[in-house]
Write a protein that holds these residues in place. Structure first.
Motif, PDB file in Angstrom:
ATOM      1  N   LEU A  76       0.870  -1.170   0.000  1.00 35.09           N
ATOM      2  CA  LEU A  76       0.000   0.000   0.000  1.00 35.09           C
ATOM      3  C   LEU A  76       0.909   1.223   0.000  1.00 35.09           C
ATOM      4  O   LEU A  76       1.625   1.467   0.959  1.00 35.09           O
ATOM      5  CB  LEU A  76      -0.877  -0.033   1.259  1.00 35.09           C
ATOM      6  N   VAL A  77       0.922   1.929  -1.117  1.00 35.51           N
ATOM      7  CA  VAL A  77       1.796   3.100  -1.211  1.00 35.51           C
ATOM      8  C   VAL A  77       1.047   4.305  -0.652  1.00 35.51           C
ATOM      9  O   VAL A  77      -0.001   4.684  -1.161  1.00 35.51           O
ATOM     10  CB  VAL A  77       2.235   3.325  -2.667  1.00 35.51           C
ATOM     11  N   THR A  78       1.578   4.872   0.427  1.00 35.94           N
ATOM     12  CA  THR A  78       0.884   5.977   1.088  1.00 35.94           C
ATOM     13  C   THR A  78       1.329   7.311   0.488  1.00 35.94           C
ATOM     14  O   THR A  78       2.372   7.376  -0.164  1.00 35.94           O
ATOM     15  CB  THR A  78       1.199   5.992   2.595  1.00 35.94           C
ATOM     16  N   PRO A  79       0.596   8.376   0.704  1.00 36.31           N
ATOM     17  CA  PRO A  79       1.044   9.691   0.217  1.00 36.31           C
ATOM     18  C   PRO A  79       2.281  10.197   0.969  1.00 36.31           C
ATOM     19  O   PRO A  79       2.893  11.157   0.549  1.00 36.31           O
ATOM     20  CB  PRO A  79      -0.156  10.602   0.485  1.00 36.31           C
ATOM     21  N   ASP A  80       2.626   9.559   2.089  1.00 32.66           N
ATOM     22  CA  ASP A  80       3.799   9.959   2.860  1.00 32.66           C
ATOM     23  C   ASP A  80       5.036   9.261   2.290  1.00 32.66           C
ATOM     24  O   ASP A  80       5.286   8.092   2.549  1.00 32.66           O
ATOM     25  CB  ASP A  80       3.568   9.567   4.331  1.00 32.66           C
ATOM     26  N   GLY A  89       9.178   0.816   0.455  1.00 32.36           N
ATOM     27  CA  GLY A  89       8.341   1.002  -0.729  1.00 32.36           C
ATOM     28  C   GLY A  89       6.850   0.949  -0.457  1.00 32.36           C
ATOM     29  O   GLY A  89       6.073   0.760  -1.380  1.00 32.36           O
ATOM     30  N   GLY A  90       6.444   1.071   0.768  1.00 30.61           N
ATOM     31  CA  GLY A  90       5.012   1.071   1.090  1.00 30.61           C
ATOM     32  C   GLY A  90       4.689   0.057   2.164  1.00 30.61           C
ATOM     33  O   GLY A  90       5.556  -0.699   2.598  1.00 30.61           O
ATOM     34  N   ILE A  91       3.435   0.049   2.590  1.00 27.51           N
ATOM     35  CA  ILE A  91       3.019  -0.839   3.683  1.00 27.51           C
ATOM     36  C   ILE A  91       2.669  -2.209   3.103  1.00 27.51           C
ATOM     37  O   ILE A  91       1.854  -2.306   2.186  1.00 27.51           O
ATOM     38  CB  ILE A  91       1.800  -0.258   4.416  1.00 27.51           C
ATOM     39  N   LEU A 114      -0.962   9.580   9.226  1.00 32.23           N
ATOM     40  CA  LEU A 114      -1.060   8.469   8.270  1.00 32.23           C
ATOM     41  C   LEU A 114      -2.516   8.014   8.164  1.00 32.23           C
ATOM     42  O   LEU A 114      -3.033   7.806   7.066  1.00 32.23           O
ATOM     43  CB  LEU A 114      -0.171   7.311   8.738  1.00 32.23           C
ATOM     44  N   ALA A 115      -3.184   7.898   9.317  1.00 35.80           N
ATOM     45  CA  ALA A 115      -4.572   7.440   9.320  1.00 35.80           C
ATOM     46  C   ALA A 115      -5.466   8.379   8.532  1.00 35.80           C
ATOM     47  O   ALA A 115      -6.445   7.946   7.923  1.00 35.80           O
ATOM     48  CB  ALA A 115      -5.071   7.339  10.759  1.00 35.80           C
TER      49      ALA A 115
END
Ligand code: TYD
Ligand code: MG
Length: 460
Positions: A76-80, A89-91, A114-115
């Protein structure tokens, strides 16, 4: 009737013993054993759906390495972007991430942020520390309009949390903090070793079985360990540390352990009135913008993870008013500083024995990369002799015990970064010269092999 059983646990490493012990056989600490009541309900409700036995019934067969099909984990690529970088590289779906840090450093802020920003996902933020109103206030400071479906739950019992999770089916769960949770399967108080271990184990089973990523916030004890303690680090997939000086605005998110990526990555944030802001170009902010060069200040090209970074190293050398000179370093290992001073004294003949020496890395960050040695040595001598070093010069090399200048990794990236930021000269080790195409760069590359050689080039 459930049987009550009690055991002794080392509060430092989680070692379990049926008897009290003075010294822990696992971590060698004294007086760390505390009795805790451990009550397992044998026929109670399962902690998480499968209750362990289901996973035991599945029999795994050995398979040949060549035959195992590898599929890239879904991330899961976050905007952060800083968080993505630190996580590799993401969650990763189903991963359990522990984020540790001192109180007040900004762990809750980072996680709430993040949430709120993961787009179009259902996020459950469980807080055992703050009330709904407090979290709402904070959320408004950070972001006026959340992009995700963010739900807040103030609850500390894992059984109740799992009930709500079943109803809500979130895509991401955040727990603030693991030390406030308690499971009804264990009698001891929240925050004790056995509670922390049990709650983490339950959350781990939940994460793996539902493929939902779970973030745990963990407090750090005075001696820098994640309280309740080392055992947690073994259980989770990723351990992140959030650190920084509370009086500075910069915060560093460091990966200490990562099953899904490199453990040397680093993310930098700036704490503002409206939450944490990502710092994507650290060199530009870590270098102070001054016109006049000052003595005792030099710039080093370091690497933090895979990213080159130019930082300012400062030294102050002054005559000691007392018999025993003071030595202190901020953001740098004091033992290493003493070694560098000894090299300067013995190999280069500088009389520093009766001097107070203070070192500082600007910006309140901590550097472990030995490539700042050369810059520090130059800063010490610049302060000692009171001759400034030009701001257009930077350094990237390690210093050995005999005063030799040693090679550092990824020299090309460091040179490229220095050139990009407009430096005119960079000092590197002669052992880094091999395979390096000097003509490729506009920046002048000074190749040195001994500390004395660098001094004669710098100070004449
Ligand atoms: P917090 O996330 O509560 O820390 P932790 O959970 O690690 O204990 O953050 C605490 C500090 O952050 C607090 O001193 C106030 C500061 N802060 C800001 O400067 N700006 C902000 O937008 C927020 C939410 C907090
Ligand atoms: Mg907090």
């Amino acid at each position: 009737m459930a049987k009550t059983k009690s055991s002794y646990f080392c509060q430092s490493c989680g070692y379990e013993s049926p008897k009290w012990l003075g010294k822990c056989p696992a971590c060698q600490q004294w007086n760390t054993f505390v009795e805790e009541v451990v009550e397992k309900k044998s026929n109670g409700v399962p902690d998480w759906k499968s209750a362990g036995s289901a996973s035991l019934s599945r029999v795994n067969k050995p398979s040949k390495v060549q035959e195992i099909v590898y599929t890239e984990e879904h991330r899961l690529v976050t905007p952060d972007k800083e968080l993505n970088r630190v996580l590799g590289g993401g969650i990763v779906g189903g991963s359990l991430v522990l984020i540790g840090g001192e109180p007040g450093i900004g762990k809750s802020t980072l996680m709430l942020q993040l949430a709120l920003i993961v787009p179009k996902l259902k996020v459950l933020y469980v807080s055992g520390e703050e009330s709904e109103q407090q979290i709402k206030l904070r959320a408004e400071r950070i972001l006026a309009k959340p992009m995700s479906d963010c739900y807040i739950l103030t609850e500390t019992s894992t059984q109740n949390i799992f009930k709500q999770i079943e109803l809500l089916e979130p895509n991401l769960v955040i727990i603030d903090s693991i030390q406030t949770l308690h499971s009804s399967h264990i009698e001891s108080t929240p925050g004790s070793v056995s509670q922390v271990r049990e709650c983490t184990a339950e959350l781990l089973r939940f994460a793996k079985e539902s493929s939902t990523p779970v973030f745990l916030i963990g407090h750090i004890t005075k001696d820098g360990m994640i309280a309740g303690p080392k055992i947690l680090e073994h259980m989770v997939d990723t351990v992140l540390q959030f650190e920084g000086d509370r009086h500075h605005v910069y915060r560093i998110l460091r990966a200490i352990k990562n099953r899904f990526g490199s453990a040397s990555e680093l993310g930098i944030y700036e704490m503002e009135g409206t939450g944490l802001r990502e710092v994507s170009n650290p060199s530009e902010i870590l270098l102070s913008q001054r016109e006049e060069p000052l003595s005792g200040v030099t710039i080093s090209a370091t690497m933090e993870g895979m990213r080159p970074m130019l930082i300012e190293t400062q030294a102050l050398v002054s005559t000691s008013p007392y018999g025993t000179p003071q030595r202190s370093a901020t953001g740098f290992d004091t033992r290493r500083m003493n070694m560098l001073l000894a090299v300067l004294e013995k190999r280069c003949g500088f009389k520093l024995g009766a001097k107070d020496v203070f070192l500082n890395i600007a910006g309140g960050i901590r550097v472990e990369d030995p490539s700042i040695d050369l810059g520090l040595v130059a800063a010490i001598i610049s302060s000692h002799e009171d001759i400034p070093v030009s701001y257009k010069i930077c350094f990237a090399a390690e210093v050995g015990l005999s005063g030799e200048i040693r090679a550092v990794t990824r020299i090309e990236q460091r040179i490229a970064e220095a050139q990009k930021l407009g430096f005119e000269q960079i000092f590197i080790s002669k052992y880094n010269k091999k395979g390096l195409d000097v003509s490729k760069y506009q920046i002048e590359i000074k190749i040195v092999s001994k500390v004395e050689e660098m001094f004669s080039l710098l100070f004449g």
